[in-house]
Design a protein around this motif. Sequence first.
Motif, short mmCIF file in Angstrom:
data_model
loop_
_atom_site.label_atom_id
_atom_site.label_comp_id
_atom_site.label_asym_id
_atom_site.label_seq_id
_atom_site.Cartn_x
_atom_site.Cartn_y
_atom_site.Cartn_z
N LEU B 136 0.86 -1.18 0.00
CA LEU B 136 0.00 0.00 0.00
C LEU B 136 0.89 1.24 0.00
O LEU B 136 1.92 1.25 0.65
CB LEU B 136 -0.87 0.02 1.26
CG LEU B 136 -1.81 -1.16 1.47
CD1 LEU B 136 -2.38 -1.12 2.87
CD2 LEU B 136 -2.93 -1.12 0.47
N LYS B 137 0.50 2.26 -0.73
CA LYS B 137 1.32 3.47 -0.79
C LYS B 137 0.64 4.61 -0.06
O LYS B 137 -0.57 4.62 0.13
CB LYS B 137 1.57 3.87 -2.26
CG LYS B 137 2.38 2.86 -3.02
CD LYS B 137 3.81 2.79 -2.53
CE LYS B 137 4.62 1.84 -3.39
NZ LYS B 137 5.66 1.15 -2.63
N TYR B 138 1.44 5.58 0.30
CA TYR B 138 0.99 6.67 1.13
C TYR B 138 1.07 7.97 0.35
O TYR B 138 2.12 8.35 -0.14
CB TYR B 138 1.86 6.69 2.39
CG TYR B 138 1.77 7.92 3.22
CD1 TYR B 138 0.59 8.62 3.36
CD2 TYR B 138 2.89 8.37 3.90
CE1 TYR B 138 0.52 9.75 4.14
CE2 TYR B 138 2.83 9.49 4.69
CZ TYR B 138 1.64 10.18 4.80
OH TYR B 138 1.59 11.30 5.56
N VAL B 139 -0.07 8.64 0.21
CA VAL B 139 -0.11 9.94 -0.44
C VAL B 139 -0.48 10.97 0.63
O VAL B 139 -1.42 10.77 1.39
CB VAL B 139 -1.15 9.94 -1.59
CG1 VAL B 139 -1.45 11.35 -2.04
CG2 VAL B 139 -0.65 9.11 -2.75
N ARG B 140 0.28 12.05 0.71
CA ARG B 140 0.02 13.06 1.75
C ARG B 140 -1.09 14.00 1.31
O ARG B 140 -1.07 14.57 0.21
CB ARG B 140 1.29 13.87 2.02
CG ARG B 140 2.30 13.14 2.87
CD ARG B 140 3.47 14.04 3.17
NE ARG B 140 4.08 14.58 1.95
CZ ARG B 140 4.93 13.91 1.19
NH1 ARG B 140 5.28 12.68 1.54
NH2 ARG B 140 5.44 14.44 0.11
N ALA B 141 -2.06 14.18 2.20
CA ALA B 141 -3.12 15.13 1.91
C ALA B 141 -2.62 16.53 2.27
O ALA B 141 -1.82 16.68 3.19
CB ALA B 141 -4.34 14.79 2.75
N SER B 234 -6.90 9.61 -3.81
CA SER B 234 -5.77 8.95 -3.15
C SER B 234 -5.52 9.50 -1.75
O SER B 234 -4.97 8.80 -0.91
CB SER B 234 -4.52 9.07 -4.01
OG SER B 234 -4.15 10.43 -4.11
N ALA B 235 -5.91 10.74 -1.50
CA ALA B 235 -5.60 11.33 -0.20
C ALA B 235 -6.51 10.83 0.92
O ALA B 235 -6.17 10.95 2.09
CB ALA B 235 -5.68 12.85 -0.28
N ILE B 236 -7.68 10.29 0.60
CA ILE B 236 -8.52 9.78 1.69
C ILE B 236 -8.62 8.25 1.66
O ILE B 236 -9.12 7.66 2.60
CB ILE B 236 -9.94 10.38 1.69
CG1 ILE B 236 -10.58 10.28 0.31
CG2 ILE B 236 -9.94 11.80 2.19
CD1 ILE B 236 -12.05 10.62 0.33
N LYS B 237 -8.16 7.64 0.61
CA LYS B 237 -8.26 6.18 0.54
C LYS B 237 -6.85 5.60 0.42
O LYS B 237 -5.89 6.25 0.74
CB LYS B 237 -9.14 5.80 -0.64
CG LYS B 237 -10.46 6.58 -0.56
CD LYS B 237 -11.65 5.75 -0.80
CE LYS B 237 -12.90 6.52 -0.44
NZ LYS B 237 -14.09 6.05 -1.09
N THR B 238 -6.76 4.38 -0.08
CA THR B 238 -5.44 3.76 -0.17
C THR B 238 -5.00 3.65 -1.62
O THR B 238 -5.82 3.49 -2.50
CB THR B 238 -5.47 2.33 0.40
OG1 THR B 238 -6.70 1.74 0.05
CG2 THR B 238 -5.28 2.36 1.87
N SER B 240 -3.16 1.34 -4.10
CA SER B 240 -2.65 -0.02 -4.29
C SER B 240 -3.09 -0.47 -5.68
O SER B 240 -4.04 0.09 -6.23
CB SER B 240 -3.19 -0.95 -3.22
OG SER B 240 -4.58 -1.03 -3.32
N ASP B 246 -12.91 -1.20 -7.38
CA ASP B 246 -14.09 -0.75 -6.63
C ASP B 246 -14.84 0.31 -7.40
O ASP B 246 -16.07 0.33 -7.42
CB ASP B 246 -13.66 -0.13 -5.30
CG ASP B 246 -13.29 -1.18 -4.30
OD1 ASP B 246 -13.55 -2.36 -4.61
OD2 ASP B 246 -12.74 -0.84 -3.25
#
Lengths: 458, 315
Positions: B136-141, B234-238, B240, B246
């Motif tokens: 899973l990757k992390y995007v900064r809001a 991407s900033a509120i979900k994951t 991948s 979905d």
Amino acid sequence: MTRKRSYFDLGRTSRRKFIKYSSLAVGAGVVAACTRGGGGGSASQEDLGENPIKVGVMYSTTGSIAIVEKSLQDSTFLAIDQINNGTGPWQDNGPGIAGRKIQRIVVNPDSNWDLYNQMSKRLIDEDNVKCVLGCYTSASRKSVLPVFEEKDSLLYYPVYYEGNECSSNVFYTGAAPNQQITDSIPYCYENFGPKGFFIGSDYIYPKESNRIAKAELEKLGGQVVGDEYAALGTTEFITIINKIKQAQPDFVLSNLVGDSIPAFYRQYKNAGISAEDIPIMAYPTTEEEIQAMGAEYAAGHYTSFNYFQSVDTPENEQFVREFKEMFGNNRVTNGVMEAAYLQTFFMAQAMKDVLEAGEEINTKTLREATRGQEFNAPQGKVKIDPDNYHTYLYARIGRWQEDGQADIVFSSPSAIKPIPWSQTLYPGRMCAHPSPDDRSDPTKETGQENLETKYLES
Amino acid sequence: MLNQLALTYILAQENSGFELIPLLNQLISGVGIVGILLLTALGLAITFGVMGIINLAHGEFIMLGAYTTFLMQDLFQMDLLLTIPFAFVVTAAIGGLMELTIIRRLHGRPLETLLATWGLSIVLRGVIKLIFTAQLKYVRAPSYISGSLTVLTDGAGVPTVSISYYRLLIIGIAIALLLLTAYLLYGTGLGRQMRAVTQNRDMAKCLGINTNLVDMATFAYGCGLAGIAGTVISAIKTVSPPMGQDYLVDAWMVVVTGGVDKLIGTLAGAFVIGESNAAIAFFLNDPVARVIVLTAVIIIIRYRPEGLFTVQKRG
């Protein structure tokens, strides 16, 4: 005017083509499913010397669960490499198991429960593996269980689970309910308050764990103010968060899994609920998900697990260092990966005992040798319980910090004896394997109540 | 603060018996769901509504947008909102390339297109997994957008109905893109060409419109919209590789419910599905709400195959 083709009006040519292409696609799918997808699998292993010991490694590296299972495979590969090279915890034993190396037979069930069943059959029947390391979800374990029992082969299963299961053909090296739930609920009750809101993904593990946790909370005099489930893989939590706001619990107990976890924590914080107001206690939220959501979203929330990357033991320091050396500095370790790692050493130690006794490695000898095996794991000293084939493990509660690591706020004095059946829901029900050969149903009603927690003596 | 909030809730419930304020809160939150649905469905409305192409790889273009954002942040520490143009350009370029190499060759053969885009979605997921691994990757809001807007407060000034700024931003971006698309379609020469090609391809060709170019531009634009959706989500979900799947189903429901040949149908479809989902989920729960909404969509399609919000055309 040309006749417009509707979506269902295929025409002769395109129907033939449709059949041709779709059969090609189905054929390709079948071929892909049947080939060993491993990717970095057994082909990349170096010279294995004479007469290697075949061990099955069964984790999905593709499909919806791949994100977790790939990291379990990684830590299993690390353990096998250390055993084959005589490094890490294996350095006193020299390379290999009594000179014989492990040959890993890697299969990839593509997150498909039926394929777990088929692949385990093939590992046992065609590849003649001595045992299998693998599975992650309860669904996959339930899918392969009949295979291992029918063919009398061994599975080492590294995942915390909902309990309520005993088998003579599985060694459970992840937490049983009493090693994860039993301590976290009293902790929540005492530190946060009596009102709990329970959430989870909509399948067997979260529902069953929450059922046990609710029973524990109610036994203490607490109150369940909400119980909500989200479809597996959901990343939309507005409704559940609104219900939490409305119910005003003292804490939220989360059994969400996978992709849902980072989405939930992010939306929880965005909705303006801070960790001080309503802390989240979670079971499946580990370092890996924390990294994926960004540590600031989890800071102040809690996880109950046997192992955290921040556990302070020399074994763990070595495990984390060597894992990062092998897979990159940006990777983190977590409790499930540690279980996948330690169970490989349980297996290797048992195989070594069998070979040193001059015997052949087969299910019978391996099972006998694995019972009661002890190992200095990264989390501390652990042991396979000879009574129920689960593992003595530590219970710990970590509070997440801004750096994505856990501050361990509670730890059991030593590893806790596993109890596979929740004693709150099934008082007196136990697992008992009186002897290694006895494969009769190990579930026993003892009639005893209020079993006291037993610890592993160090 | 939240304890006070609890108190007001308890009081409100004792007095009225019906929980109006929480329901209102839920419906306002539902606007956030509507924003996401609209954003993800917009690209699909273009490729399906205008071009008639069933793009099963739509979700993967959303995923590509999210990964572009991740990459820009990883390499240049870029602010999330600044990565939007990059996500658009990257996904539009990939979309254009796909149109040129695959979609164009299957023109007028919907089933083959279906199969090809389905295969494409698998390939894109596989390639991304090879490049970025399955983690899973992390995007900064962006930090300036955190917190929530208070819509209603009770007597003591405690917020009872609120919506997070980020959700508002999402719906803002979605509406802006909707207006931009409407302008492109109905207010520019290219849009006129696009509509001409949709209505009568052969005649448009006769009149000197480069239909190949128009097709490619339309498909690329649809994919670019999906890319923007990916960035914003991407900033509120994951982030991948399988994340797009979905959204494909949801976007489909929106486009099909709303009707395919009017942009306003997409807005209406998103609103109906998002709000009914939120309302049902409030009284029952999320999985049940999904089942009910999906059943309702099936019934709608049975009786109004052209969608709820389109004018009946002559056949």
